[in-house]
Design a protein around this motif. Structure first.
Motif, short mmCIF file in Angstrom:
data_model
loop_
_atom_site.label_atom_id
_atom_site.label_comp_id
_atom_site.label_asym_id
_atom_site.label_seq_id
_atom_site.Cartn_x
_atom_site.Cartn_y
_atom_site.Cartn_z
N HIS A 176 0.72 -1.20 0.13
CA HIS A 176 0.02 -0.06 0.15
C HIS A 176 0.82 1.18 0.04
N TYR A 177 0.50 2.36 -0.59
CA TYR A 177 1.10 3.59 -0.77
C TYR A 177 0.36 4.90 -0.33
N PRO A 178 0.93 5.72 0.41
CA PRO A 178 0.06 6.81 0.78
C PRO A 178 -0.74 7.54 -0.50
N ILE A 179 -1.99 7.98 -0.09
CA ILE A 179 -2.80 8.40 -1.04
C ILE A 179 -2.97 9.80 -1.29
N ARG A 180 -2.51 10.49 0.14
CA ARG A 180 -2.51 12.00 -0.02
C ARG A 180 -1.99 12.57 1.05
N ILE A 181 -1.57 14.16 0.97
CA ILE A 181 -0.95 14.45 2.04
C ILE A 181 -2.14 15.34 2.97
N VAL A 182 -2.11 15.35 4.32
CA VAL A 182 -3.14 15.79 5.10
C VAL A 182 -2.57 16.82 6.23
N LYS A 183 -3.30 17.66 6.65
CA LYS A 183 -2.98 18.43 7.69
C LYS A 183 -3.89 18.46 8.92
N SER A 184 -3.59 18.31 10.10
CA SER A 184 -4.22 18.26 11.28
C SER A 184 -4.98 19.81 11.49
N ILE A 185 -6.23 19.49 11.85
CA ILE A 185 -6.96 20.78 12.07
C ILE A 185 -7.65 20.54 13.37
N LYS A 186 -7.57 21.34 14.39
CA LYS A 186 -8.28 21.38 15.29
C LYS A 186 -9.71 21.86 15.56
N ASP A 187 -10.43 20.76 15.96
CA ASP A 187 -12.02 20.85 15.98
C ASP A 187 -12.53 20.41 17.07
N GLU A 188 -13.22 21.26 17.76
CA GLU A 188 -13.81 20.95 18.93
C GLU A 188 -14.92 19.78 18.82
N LYS A 189 -15.54 19.79 17.54
CA LYS A 189 -16.72 19.14 17.33
C LYS A 189 -16.03 17.74 16.79
N ALA A 190 -14.80 17.38 16.32
CA ALA A 190 -14.18 16.30 16.03
C ALA A 190 -13.93 15.31 17.08
N TYR A 191 -13.93 13.88 16.85
CA TYR A 191 -13.52 13.17 17.86
C TYR A 191 -12.02 13.29 18.38
N GLN A 192 -12.06 13.47 19.67
CA GLN A 192 -11.02 13.80 20.35
C GLN A 192 -10.43 15.20 19.96
N GLY A 193 -11.24 16.14 18.94
CA GLY A 193 -10.67 17.49 19.12
C GLY A 193 -9.77 17.58 17.78
#
Length: 549
Positions: A48-65
């Motif tokens: 398997h290979y990585p499919i995309r680059i992502v960044k972390s977004i702080k979000d109080e509504k998201a699971y564990q923030g």
């Protein structure tokens, strides 16, 4: 002693530790180890290979923030200096278990690496793992389970592999040290592994889309945990536990149908029981299969009996059932030592066994253990009938009646219709559940008890998918199909809606940060005992695959 003899002794010590690990109680334990090895499932590998680059977004509504947001094309990592991208996060698109390797290359021609390169790889099952500092580490389990690895490479170009097996979806890469030369990746690959071969059947087209997703996430969870044994979690623990075996085998029988894996686990556990014949709760495979010594969970030992019954019913493998029948009998004998003369489970009678049932603080397990013991003996008697051994254990029928009568007298409040456990007369979901599954309560009484407890805000509610499995079983046993469907959607569906691509070890809809280990990143976010929606959805299609709302 000459060198030849010494070499033989040392060779035997390192190559045959199972000779010391096997049970002295069962005469066939060594044969059982051989049978376990004979049905060891081959692993299937896929790159398997990585499919995309992502960044972390702080979000109080998201699971564990925290949530992930698309941040670019992976091709950047193969054309630009990695030093420019320290801290980059890669998304592999799904949870994977296996070995990660990479190749570094120089970006400039005619320039040599004049210093080592030091990189840090952090593997994460969920976004918050990448955004919660690991140190100072407050958890109660080993810090080494956390998947951050630092590797120093003396030269570029170079091929390298993270030495330990990892389980993750997201990968963060930090450049901790490099000189003036520029380098980047030439290759990034995850060689994923599982013992899964067969693709399960498709659900009916009338199945609710959310239930379809729940089933798919359950299958992914199960696939990741099906290695050379049923692992409880491929990231952390990575071993065979009886409670996980039972639930995984149920789900596997309705999906991937790798029955040899179930058979291997049953034989391993039996062969590696202690010298009184009591099963260890958990088995490790390396360097040779051996128990986690001293790890006894009496509820798990009794669940083994039911796991064997289900295996025999599914496969009609009576030979294995007959082989392991003495183990079934012995678990019941050992459990009965913990009962008082009036046939009530004594929580204070030594030895004081660990009882699992759930990850839940303050939960009183006495009534649950009473019910589970009855349930195990009843199922063991069913196995006896399949094997033609019911006359040998006819006394169990009398015993079951005595235990049920004692249970109703001790735990059941006829006025409220609820089961109460322990000196404090605690009311919990699981106390009702185990008295229902053991048929100590009638179906009518069970419906009343479940309806009442689920409406009580003060009742001790379950804290894990493992416990909720049995709640769902009890609802179906009481013909509360609508409530069972709602529970599956509201509990496991809640995890899906929070972003789960595999189901989690612990989940409380009221607390995203709950952890039995004082640090939520150490939790397993792909855990075997959470995969049983696969069992329910496929076992009861009229309930879960119909178009009913």
């Amino acid at each position: 002693m000459n060198k030849y003899v010494l070499c033989l002794i040392m060779w035997g010590f390192f190559c045959f530790p199972s000779m010391w690990a096997q049970s002295k109680y069962y005469a066939n334990s060594q044969v059982w180890l051989q049978k376990a090895e004979a049905c060891k499932s081959p692993l299937v590998y896929k790159d398997h290979y990585p499919i995309r680059i992502v960044k972390s977004i702080k979000d109080e509504k998201a699971y564990q923030g925290w949530r992930m947001e698309d941040a670019g094309n992976v091709s950047t990592l193969f054309h630009e200096s990695l030093k420019k991208h320290s801290g980059i996060i890669l998304d592999f698109g799904e949870h994977l278990t296996g070995y990660f390797s990479f190749t570094l290359k120089m970006l400039q021609e005619n320039i040599a690496a004049d210093a080592p390169v030091r990189l840090k790889f952090t593997f994460a099952e969920v976004p918050a793992e990448l955004n919660t500092p690991f140190d100072p580490y407050p958890g109660s389990l080993s810090r080494a389970w956390l998947q951050d690895e630092v590797i120093t490479l003396n030269q570029v170009p170079v091929q390298a592999q993270i030495p330990r097996r990892v389980s993750f979806r997201y990968l963060k890469i930090d450049v901790l040290g490099a000189s003036s030369f520029d380098f980047t990746f030439d290759k990034l690959v995850m060689k994923a592994q599982s013992s899964v071969l067969l693709q399960p059947s498709v659900l009916a087209n009338t199945t609710d889309p959310l239930i379809q997703k729940i089933n798919n996430v359950g299958l992914s969870t199960l696939k990741e945990c099906m290695q050379t044994v049923y692992e409880d979690g491929p990231k952390r623990d990575r071993r065979l536990w009886i409670g996980d075996l039972y639930l995984e085998a149920l789900a596997n029988a309705c999906s991937f149908k790798n029955h040899d894996l179930t058979k291997r686990c049953l034989y391993l556990l039996a062969a590696l029981s202690n010298d009184e014949g009591l099963l260890h709760a958990t088995i490790l495979e390396e360097p040779e299969p051996h128990p986690q010594y001293g790890q006894y969970c009496l509820d798990y030992a009794l669940i083994y009996n039911v796991a064997l019954l289900e295996y025999v019913k599914t496969t009609r493998d009576l030979a294995t059932g007959n082989d392991l029948w003495p183990v079934v009998v012995r678990q019941i004998e050992m459990a009965l030592r913990q009962f008082s003369p009036d046939m009530i489970y004594d929580m204070q009678k030594p030895p004081l066994y660990w009882l699992v049932f759930d990850w839940k603080d303050g939960y009183d397990r006495q009534a649950s253990m009473q019910g589970l013991t009855i349930w195990s003996i009843q199922n063991s008697y069913e196995l006896a009938k399949l094997l033609g051994k019911e006359k040998d254990v006819s006394s169990w029928l009398v015993l079951i009646k005595k235990m049920k009568k004692a249970a109703r007298a001790c735990f059941y409040n006829k006025k409220t219709g609820l089961v109460e456990s322990g000196a404090e007369r605690q009311i919990s979901y699981l106390s009702q559940v185990w008295m229902i599954l053991s048929e100590t309560l009638t179906q009518k009484e069970g419906r009343r008890a479940l309806s009442s407890v689920m409406a009580m805000s003060e009742a001790c509610y379950p804290g894990s998918p493992y416990a909720y499995h049995y709640v769902l079983e009890a609802l179906l046993k009481c013909n509360m199909n609508k409530e069972a469907r709602e529970l599956l959607i509201n509990y496991w569906g809640n995890m899906v809606e929070k972003g789960a691509d595999t189901f989690w070890e612990v989940f409380d809809p009221k607390d995203d940060f709950i952890s039995p280990y004082n640090f939520y990143p150490i939790n397993s976010y792909c855990h075997a005992w959470s995969s049983t929606p696969v069992y329910f959805i496929n076992k009861y299609p009229d309930v879960f695959q119909s178009g009913l709302k």
